[in-house]
Design a protein around this motif. Structure first.
Motif, PDB file in Angstrom:
ATOM      1  N   LYS A 387       0.818  -1.164   0.011  1.00 52.83           N
ATOM      2  CA  LYS A 387       0.052   0.070   0.073  1.00 52.83           C
ATOM      3  C   LYS A 387       1.004   1.345   0.187  1.00 52.83           C
ATOM      4  N   ILE A 388       0.878   2.115  -0.814  1.00 49.04           N
ATOM      5  CA  ILE A 388       1.605   3.348  -1.264  1.00 49.04           C
ATOM      6  C   ILE A 388       0.962   4.608  -0.415  1.00 49.04           C
ATOM      7  N   TRP A 389       1.859   5.303   0.421  1.00 51.49           N
ATOM      8  CA  TRP A 389       1.168   6.411   1.112  1.00 51.49           C
ATOM      9  C   TRP A 389       1.399   7.559   0.734  1.00 51.49           C
ATOM     10  N   GLY A 390       2.792   8.062   1.393  1.00 48.78           N
ATOM     11  CA  GLY A 390       3.417   9.331   0.890  1.00 48.78           C
ATOM     12  C   GLY A 390       4.393   9.672  -0.062  1.00 48.78           C
ATOM     13  N   ILE A 391       4.416  10.610  -0.679  1.00 44.14           N
ATOM     14  CA  ILE A 391       5.519  10.951  -1.735  1.00 44.14           C
ATOM     15  C   ILE A 391       6.061  12.141  -1.505  1.00 44.14           C
ATOM     16  N   CYS A 392       7.310  12.317  -2.142  1.00 44.74           N
ATOM     17  CA  CYS A 392       7.988  13.487  -2.210  1.00 44.74           C
ATOM     18  C   CYS A 392       9.141  13.743  -3.530  1.00 44.74           C
ATOM     19  N   LYS A 393       9.128  14.739  -3.928  1.00 39.01           N
ATOM     20  CA  LYS A 393      10.256  14.948  -4.839  1.00 39.01           C
ATOM     21  C   LYS A 393      11.750  15.328  -4.254  1.00 39.01           C
ATOM     22  N   THR A 394      12.829  14.780  -4.402  1.00 40.83           N
ATOM     23  CA  THR A 394      14.089  15.007  -4.053  1.00 40.83           C
ATOM     24  C   THR A 394      14.803  16.185  -4.768  1.00 40.83           C
ATOM     25  N   LEU A 396      17.264  16.123  -6.248  1.00 32.80           N
ATOM     26  CA  LEU A 396      18.028  15.635  -7.669  1.00 32.80           C
ATOM     27  C   LEU A 396      16.862  15.052  -8.391  1.00 32.80           C
ATOM     28  N   GLY A 397      15.617  15.337  -8.347  1.00 33.50           N
ATOM     29  CA  GLY A 397      14.744  14.985  -9.094  1.00 33.50           C
ATOM     30  C   GLY A 397      13.858  13.685  -9.126  1.00 33.50           C
ATOM     31  N   GLU A 398      14.341  12.920  -8.262  1.00 32.82           N
ATOM     32  CA  GLU A 398      13.832  11.397  -7.754  1.00 32.82           C
ATOM     33  C   GLU A 398      12.552  11.887  -6.999  1.00 32.82           C
ATOM     34  N   LEU A 399      11.977  10.517  -6.852  1.00 31.66           N
ATOM     35  CA  LEU A 399      10.773  10.620  -5.929  1.00 31.66           C
ATOM     36  C   LEU A 399      11.046   9.496  -5.033  1.00 31.66           C
ATOM     37  N   LEU A 400      10.734   9.857  -3.510  1.00 31.55           N
ATOM     38  CA  LEU A 400      10.706   8.879  -2.519  1.00 31.55           C
ATOM     39  C   LEU A 400       9.227   8.580  -2.102  1.00 31.55           C
ATOM     40  N   VAL A 401       9.090   7.411  -2.140  1.00 30.58           N
ATOM     41  CA  VAL A 401       7.746   6.703  -1.586  1.00 30.58           C
ATOM     42  C   VAL A 401       7.547   5.778  -0.337  1.00 30.58           C
ATOM     43  N   THR A 402       6.703   6.287   0.479  1.00 29.04           N
ATOM     44  CA  THR A 402       6.484   5.472   1.736  1.00 29.04           C
ATOM     45  C   THR A 402       5.477   4.191   1.429  1.00 29.04           C
ATOM     46  N   VAL A 412      10.954   3.703  -0.710  1.00 30.60           N
ATOM     47  CA  VAL A 412      11.682   3.226  -1.767  1.00 30.60           C
ATOM     48  C   VAL A 412      11.859   4.737  -2.700  1.00 30.60           C
ATOM     49  N   ARG A 413      13.137   4.549  -3.306  1.00 29.66           N
ATOM     50  CA  ARG A 413      13.299   5.767  -4.079  1.00 29.66           C
ATOM     51  C   ARG A 413      13.646   5.297  -5.695  1.00 29.66           C
ATOM     52  N   PHE A 414      12.795   6.341  -6.355  1.00 33.10           N
ATOM     53  CA  PHE A 414      12.265   5.823  -7.630  1.00 33.10           C
ATOM     54  C   PHE A 414      13.100   6.843  -8.762  1.00 33.10           C
ATOM     55  N   SER A 415      13.956   6.597  -9.936  1.00 36.54           N
ATOM     56  CA  SER A 415      14.235   7.535 -10.857  1.00 36.54           C
ATOM     57  C   SER A 415      13.235   7.213 -11.836  1.00 36.54           C
ATOM     58  N   GLY A 416      12.367   8.419 -12.190  1.00 39.46           N
ATOM     59  CA  GLY A 416      11.246   7.950 -13.084  1.00 39.46           C
ATOM     60  C   GLY A 416      10.291   6.719 -12.572  1.00 39.46           C
TER      61      GLY A 416
END
Length: 553
Positions: A387-394, A396-402, A412-416
């Motif tokens: 279950k995906i909850w929070g999200i923010c942009k770093t 450096l332009g990546e995404l962090l997701v809880t 989890v850190r995502f690049s795209g």
């Protein structure tokens, strides 16, 4: 003939191969004197013909992709694209923030220079160091395997001829392991060599773009630094070793000796750490003794429904989301500029803005991260069984997701759409506890800050996922004698960590090391949930059915 071309090949006209004298900066072609007239006879375009020696003194504006005879002299920050006068008159960019393309080019070139600097000074040297280490390891394991073979041969020579077949079999096993090992090393070496080659090409390309006045090259360039910043995994190998034993001939096969297995795995090298430009010494901004409520924007949420999240598209525009499943864009005067219905079954939990200005939101029900691009909804990330909850942009332009599930939780850190890091444990201990929503923000020092509402705490780790501290509230000065209720979280230019405490109707402000500094509790907060800070350090709070703008710094 221009003396600057002496001892060189004569530069030729692109139309007739005669010696050139002029250059058309609209069409980007070289012309001789005879061809200039024919070229200018095409009245469908506003050609700009200059002497060839002055071609660099005139700026090459990008051609409009929608109007062939127009050049783009403005840049739309909302649409992230260059626009011409016809684009503007069409009304498509009405109300959008338009800047001179030269102004945007300057920031683009700054980004290119930052990429080039990081590649040359940080990333490329690290890869060459890895390549050198691989070459050294290759020589070392040749010697090591030689010693192992010698041990087997020596043991075999001390035995009777009838064990020769066993000796040969063990030699074969070692050679096979050596081949596998060599194959793994060569694969790693080839990969590094190829990446080093790509880095060299990328550096050369950036240098050429920075030397050129051709705007289109700068806008067409797509940075690969995020890809290169992620270092390749390091081979982790458990080397085989032959252990001879003295034994009777009746148990030759079993007692001849044992060869441990070759084990090849990968050890994460992590990232080349880099801080955003200017983050080392931002201007010092002291906290106000009495925070001020600057504005309260009514977002029109219906009865029994509240808004959850708020994020800044710019210093003047904010997106909100809530229980009505509608994403809304407001200006600071309270005018609704745009709305987007997420659809039946979709339940946006948290929102953020990508580097390109696109809205991204998490959907715990669908276990997805979705992006709104060109007024259409696209699925960006899907994580089954989580279950995906929070999200923010770093930065450096990546995404962090809880995300979490029944008995575990992680960041989890995502690049795209590509997962590049998972943060779940520190030295074998779980960093996060499962259960309920978790909101997230990255600080300027790259720390990752997560609220765990049901567990009444904030967990802060560094970029590599090592625990820095946990904050469980400042109970002695709570405005009400209630449990710490952290939900929304954000950070500012001073590396302050701001936490929305819903039940206690206040905002906690901490420094980057977790020390409590003060509350914001005098701005008529009733149900603070999502929070964000714009580039000028103004705080926006999703509070019930309003967005409150607060000056605190």
């Amino acid at each position: 003939m221009d003396t600057s071309y002496c001892a060189q090949d004569i530069l030729r006209c692109d139309l007739c191969d005669s010696e050139l004298q002029s250059h058309c900066e609209l069409c980007h072609i070289n012309l001789c004197r005879a061809c200039v007239g024919d070229h200018l006879s095409d009245s469908s375009k506003k050609h700009r013909v200059v002497p060839y020696s002055e071609r660099r003194s005139t700026l090459n504006y990008p051609k409009c992709p929608h109007h062939d005879d127009k050049c783009c002299e403005l840049y739309c920050e909302i649409c992230d694209s260059t626009v011409c006068s016809t684009c503007i008159s069409s009304g498509k960019h009405k109300g959008h923030n338009l800047v001179d393309v030269r102004q945007k080019l300057s920031s683009k070139k700054e980004d290119l220079e930052k990429d080039l600097k990081e590649l040359e000074e940080n990333i490329y040297p690290k890869y060459t160091e890895i390549a050198t280490d691989i070459h050294k390891d290759e020589a070392d394991f040749e010697e090591y395997y030689g010693k192992q073979i010698t041990a087997v041969i020596t043991q075999g020579e001390e035995w009777h001829k009838e064990v020769e077949n066993i000796v040969n079999k063990e030699k074969s096993s070692i050679e096979e392991m050596k081949t596998k090992h060599l194959t793994a090393i060569n694969k790693e070496k080839d990969s590094i060599t190829q990446t080093v080659s790509h880095l060299q090409k990328n550096i050369l390309e950036l240098k050429n773009i920075l030397k050129s006045n051709d705007f289109s090259l700068a806008f067409e360039y797509k940075s690969r630094n995020a890809e290169f910043r992620r270092l390749p995994p390091k081979l982790k190998i458990s080397l085989p070793s032959f252990c001879p034993r003295m034994t009777s001939t009746e148990q030759l096969r079993q007692q001849f000796g044992s060869l441990s297995a070759l084990f090849i795995s990968e050890e994460d090298r992590g990232w080349i750490m880099r801080k955003p430009e200017g983050s080392l010494s931002p201007p010092v901004k002291p906290l106000l003794s009495q925070p001020q409520l600057l504005a309260s924007i009514d977002t029109g949420y219906p009865l029994q429904k509240n808004q959850y999240s708020v994020t800044c598209l710019s210093d003047e525009l904010i997106w909100t989301s809530g229980e009505d499943r509608i994403l809304k864009l407001y200006n600071l005067q309270g005018s609704l500029l745009k709305l987007f219905q997420t659809g039946q079954g979709s339940d946006p939990e948290d929102i953020t803005i990508t580097r390109n200005g696109d809205l991204v939101f998490t959907d715990p029900n669908q276990t997805t991260v979705n992006i709104v691009k060109n007024d259409r909804l696209w699925e960006m990330i899907r994580v089954d069984q989580w279950k995906i909850w929070g999200i923010c942009k770093t930065y450096l332009g990546e995404l962090l997701v809880t995300m979490d599930r029944a008995n575990e939780s992680k960041v989890v850190r995502f690049s795209g759409s590509t997962k590049i890091q998972s943060i779940q444990f520190d030295e074998g201990n779980a960093l996060y506890l499962p259960g309920t929503a978790k909101y997230i923000s990255e600080n300027r020092n790259f720390d990752i800050c997560v609220t765990e509402n049901i567990h009444s705490r904030v967990v802060v780790v560094n970029q590599a996922g090592k625990l820095r501290f946990r904050y469980t509230g400042h109970r002695s000065v709570f405005p009400m004698n209630r449990t710490f209720d952290p939900i929304g979280i954000t950070t500012d230019s001073q590396s302050h960590i701001l936490v929305a405490d819903c039940k206690n109707c206040c905002i906690h402000i901490l420094n980057q090391d977790g020390k409590f500094l003060r509350f914001i509790n005098n701005c008529y907060l009733t149900r603070p949930w999502g929070i964000c800070v714009n580039t000028s350090d103004k705080l926006f709070v999703a509070d019930g059915k309003t967005i409150k703008k607060i000056l605190y710094i």
